[in-house]
Design a protein around this motif. Structure first.
Motif, PDB file in Angstrom:
ATOM      1  N   MET A  66      56.403  36.639  33.909  1.00  0.00           N
ATOM      2  CA  MET A  66      56.207  37.206  35.250  1.00  0.00           C
ATOM      3  C   MET A  66      55.280  38.414  35.199  1.00  0.00           C
ATOM      4  O   MET A  66      54.478  38.636  36.111  1.00  0.00           O
ATOM      5  N   ASP A  67      55.400  39.197  34.115  1.00  0.00           N
ATOM      6  CA  ASP A  67      54.519  40.358  33.942  1.00  0.00           C
ATOM      7  C   ASP A  67      53.055  39.945  33.930  1.00  0.00           C
ATOM      8  O   ASP A  67      52.199  40.567  34.570  1.00  0.00           O
ATOM      9  N   LYS A  68      52.772  38.909  33.150  1.00  0.00           N
ATOM     10  CA  LYS A  68      51.391  38.455  33.028  1.00  0.00           C
ATOM     11  C   LYS A  68      50.835  38.020  34.382  1.00  0.00           C
ATOM     12  O   LYS A  68      49.701  38.351  34.749  1.00  0.00           O
ATOM     13  N   MET A  69      51.642  37.255  35.125  1.00  0.00           N
ATOM     14  CA  MET A  69      51.208  36.804  36.440  1.00  0.00           C
ATOM     15  C   MET A  69      50.950  37.975  37.381  1.00  0.00           C
ATOM     16  O   MET A  69      49.957  38.005  38.111  1.00  0.00           O
ATOM     17  N   GLN A  70      51.865  38.969  37.341  1.00  0.00           N
ATOM     18  CA  GLN A  70      51.702  40.114  38.240  1.00  0.00           C
ATOM     19  C   GLN A  70      50.485  40.944  37.868  1.00  0.00           C
ATOM     20  O   GLN A  70      49.775  41.447  38.748  1.00  0.00           O
ATOM     21  N   ARG A  71      50.243  41.109  36.543  1.00  0.00           N
ATOM     22  CA  ARG A  71      49.072  41.890  36.132  1.00  0.00           C
ATOM     23  C   ARG A  71      47.779  41.228  36.593  1.00  0.00           C
ATOM     24  O   ARG A  71      46.828  41.904  37.009  1.00  0.00           O
ATOM     25  N   GLU A  72      47.754  39.889  36.542  1.00  0.00           N
ATOM     26  CA  GLU A  72      46.565  39.184  37.020  1.00  0.00           C
ATOM     27  C   GLU A  72      46.381  39.399  38.517  1.00  0.00           C
ATOM     28  O   GLU A  72      45.264  39.616  38.999  1.00  0.00           O
ATOM     29  N   LYS A  73      47.484  39.343  39.253  1.00  0.00           N
ATOM     30  CA  LYS A  73      47.402  39.584  40.694  1.00  0.00           C
ATOM     31  C   LYS A  73      46.920  41.001  40.993  1.00  0.00           C
ATOM     32  O   LYS A  73      46.127  41.228  41.902  1.00  0.00           O
ATOM     33  N   LEU A  87      43.203  41.282  40.382  1.00  0.00           N
ATOM     34  CA  LEU A  87      42.441  40.662  41.465  1.00  0.00           C
ATOM     35  C   LEU A  87      42.479  41.528  42.719  1.00  0.00           C
ATOM     36  O   LEU A  87      41.464  41.683  43.415  1.00  0.00           O
ATOM     37  N   ALA A  88      43.664  42.086  43.005  1.00  0.00           N
ATOM     38  CA  ALA A  88      43.787  42.938  44.184  1.00  0.00           C
ATOM     39  C   ALA A  88      42.926  44.188  44.046  1.00  0.00           C
ATOM     40  O   ALA A  88      42.286  44.638  45.004  1.00  0.00           O
ATOM     41  N   LYS A  89      42.899  44.751  42.839  1.00  0.00           N
ATOM     42  CA  LYS A  89      42.097  45.951  42.594  1.00  0.00           C
ATOM     43  C   LYS A  89      40.610  45.633  42.756  1.00  0.00           C
ATOM     44  O   LYS A  89      39.863  46.405  43.369  1.00  0.00           O
ATOM     45  N   GLN A  90      40.192  44.496  42.204  1.00  0.00           N
ATOM     46  CA  GLN A  90      38.789  44.095  42.352  1.00  0.00           C
ATOM     47  C   GLN A  90      38.429  43.861  43.813  1.00  0.00           C
ATOM     48  O   GLN A  90      37.345  44.224  44.273  1.00  0.00           O
ATOM     49  N   ASP A  91      39.399  43.230  44.531  1.00  0.00           N
ATOM     50  CA  ASP A  91      39.147  42.964  45.936  1.00  0.00           C
ATOM     51  C   ASP A  91      38.993  44.264  46.719  1.00  0.00           C
ATOM     52  O   ASP A  91      38.116  44.398  47.585  1.00  0.00           O
ATOM     53  N   ARG A  92      39.830  45.272  46.400  1.00  0.00           N
ATOM     54  CA  ARG A  92      39.718  46.560  47.099  1.00  0.00           C
ATOM     55  C   ARG A  92      38.375  47.231  46.797  1.00  0.00           C
ATOM     56  O   ARG A  92      37.735  47.825  47.664  1.00  0.00           O
ATOM     57  N   LYS A  93      37.948  47.127  45.528  1.00  0.00           N
ATOM     58  CA  LYS A  93      36.667  47.717  45.162  1.00  0.00           C
ATOM     59  C   LYS A  93      35.515  47.050  45.915  1.00  0.00           C
ATOM     60  O   LYS A  93      34.568  47.711  46.363  1.00  0.00           O
ATOM     61  N   GLU A  94      35.597  45.697  46.031  1.00  0.00           N
ATOM     62  CA  GLU A  94      34.546  44.978  46.735  1.00  0.00           C
ATOM     63  C   GLU A  94      34.501  45.378  48.208  1.00  0.00           C
ATOM     64  O   GLU A  94      33.430  45.574  48.783  1.00  0.00           O
ATOM     65  N   ARG A  95      35.698  45.488  48.821  1.00  0.00           N
ATOM     66  CA  ARG A  95      35.731  45.891  50.236  1.00  0.00           C
ATOM     67  C   ARG A  95      35.192  47.301  50.427  1.00  0.00           C
ATOM     68  O   ARG A  95      34.462  47.588  51.373  1.00  0.00           O
ATOM     69  N   GLU A  96      35.565  48.195  49.494  1.00  0.00           N
ATOM     70  CA  GLU A  96      35.080  49.561  49.582  1.00  0.00           C
ATOM     71  C   GLU A  96      33.562  49.615  49.402  1.00  0.00           C
ATOM     72  O   GLU A  96      32.861  50.376  50.080  1.00  0.00           O
ATOM     73  N   LYS A  97      33.075  48.789  48.498  1.00  0.00           N
ATOM     74  CA  LYS A  97      31.630  48.741  48.265  1.00  0.00           C
ATOM     75  C   LYS A  97      30.893  48.254  49.510  1.00  0.00           C
ATOM     76  O   LYS A  97      29.848  48.797  49.894  1.00  0.00           O
ATOM     77  N   LYS A  98      31.465  47.224  50.142  1.00  0.00           N
ATOM     78  CA  LYS A  98      30.826  46.697  51.355  1.00  0.00           C
ATOM     79  C   LYS A  98      30.831  47.728  52.482  1.00  0.00           C
ATOM     80  O   LYS A  98      29.856  47.866  53.213  1.00  0.00           O
TER      81      LYS A  98
END
Length: 215
Positions: A185-192, A195-206
């Motif tokens: 479960m840890d591995k799955m959550q870390r991947e999520k 992805l969420a962190k990358q998504d926030r960075k992309e939105r902030e960049k836009k």
């Protein structure tokens, strides 16, 4: 390094309070952090995994200090657990010793009863007339509640000791199984989280690019 359930519960209480102070959702991330600490062996591996979880909520300077604090608290908890396990092992040995002594007492009583029976048999051989009362006494000595067959000593001892050891083995097996589930479960959550962190960075960049175009 893993701690027993009672000590893990003590650490989890501390961790929940720490996460609350950092405004991190304890319900979501508390179990994942505990799983990382239980599964990873080296402190560096623990720290890397914890930073991957907490980096989305803390500054770069703060996240390192918080991760080290969590690891230090966990190691203190494990040290206390080791001391308790040593005490538990000593108690098991004491129980085994007590059972063995009880079995020896039973066997000694059996040997005394056997000698008494032989003396009575010798007397009966000398006298032809045997009273009903003597027959009843002999029957009580040979079939009384304290008489045990020859193999009862080892059976009495082994059954109780094996029962204690089997319960410990089952508990350790269940702990390993639970830890493995938490690790997955840890591995799955870390991947999520990544992805969420990358998504926030992309939105902030836009948003930043959009604001620059408006200027």
């Amino acid at each position: 390094m893993a701690a027993p359930a009672s000590d893990a519960g003590e650490f989890e209480s501390w961790l929940n309070c720490r996460l609350d102070s950092l405004e991190v959702d304890r319900e979501v991330y508390g179990a994942y952090i505990l799983g990382v600490l239980q599964e990873e062996e080296a402190d560096e591996e623990k720290e890397d995994a914890l930073q991957g979880i907490l980096a989305a909520f803390l500054d770069e300077d703060a996240v390192e200090d918080v991760c080290k604090q969590i690891i230090r608290q966990w190691k203190d908890c494990c040290s206390r657990s080791a001391a308790k396990r040593d005490t538990g092992d000593a108690e098991v040995q004491a129980i085994a010793s007590m059972i063995e002594k009880q079995a020896q007492i039973v066997v000694k009583h059996k040997e005394v009863s056997g000698e008494s029976t032989k003396r009575k048999e010798a007397l009966l051989a000398q006298y032809a007339n045997v009273t009903d009362e003597e027959d009843e006494v002999e029957e009580e000595d040979t079939t009384g509640g304290n008489y045990l067959p020859g193999n009862d000593k080892s059976l009495f001892k082994n059954t109780n000791v094996e029962e204690v050891l089997n319960r410990q083995k089952q508990k350790r097996a269940q702990t390993r199984e639970d830890a493995q589930k938490k690790k997955e479960m840890d591995k799955m959550q870390r991947e999520k989280d990544k992805l969420a962190k990358q998504d926030r960075k992309e939105r902030e960049k836009k948003r930043t690019q959009k604001g620059e175009r408006k200027r």
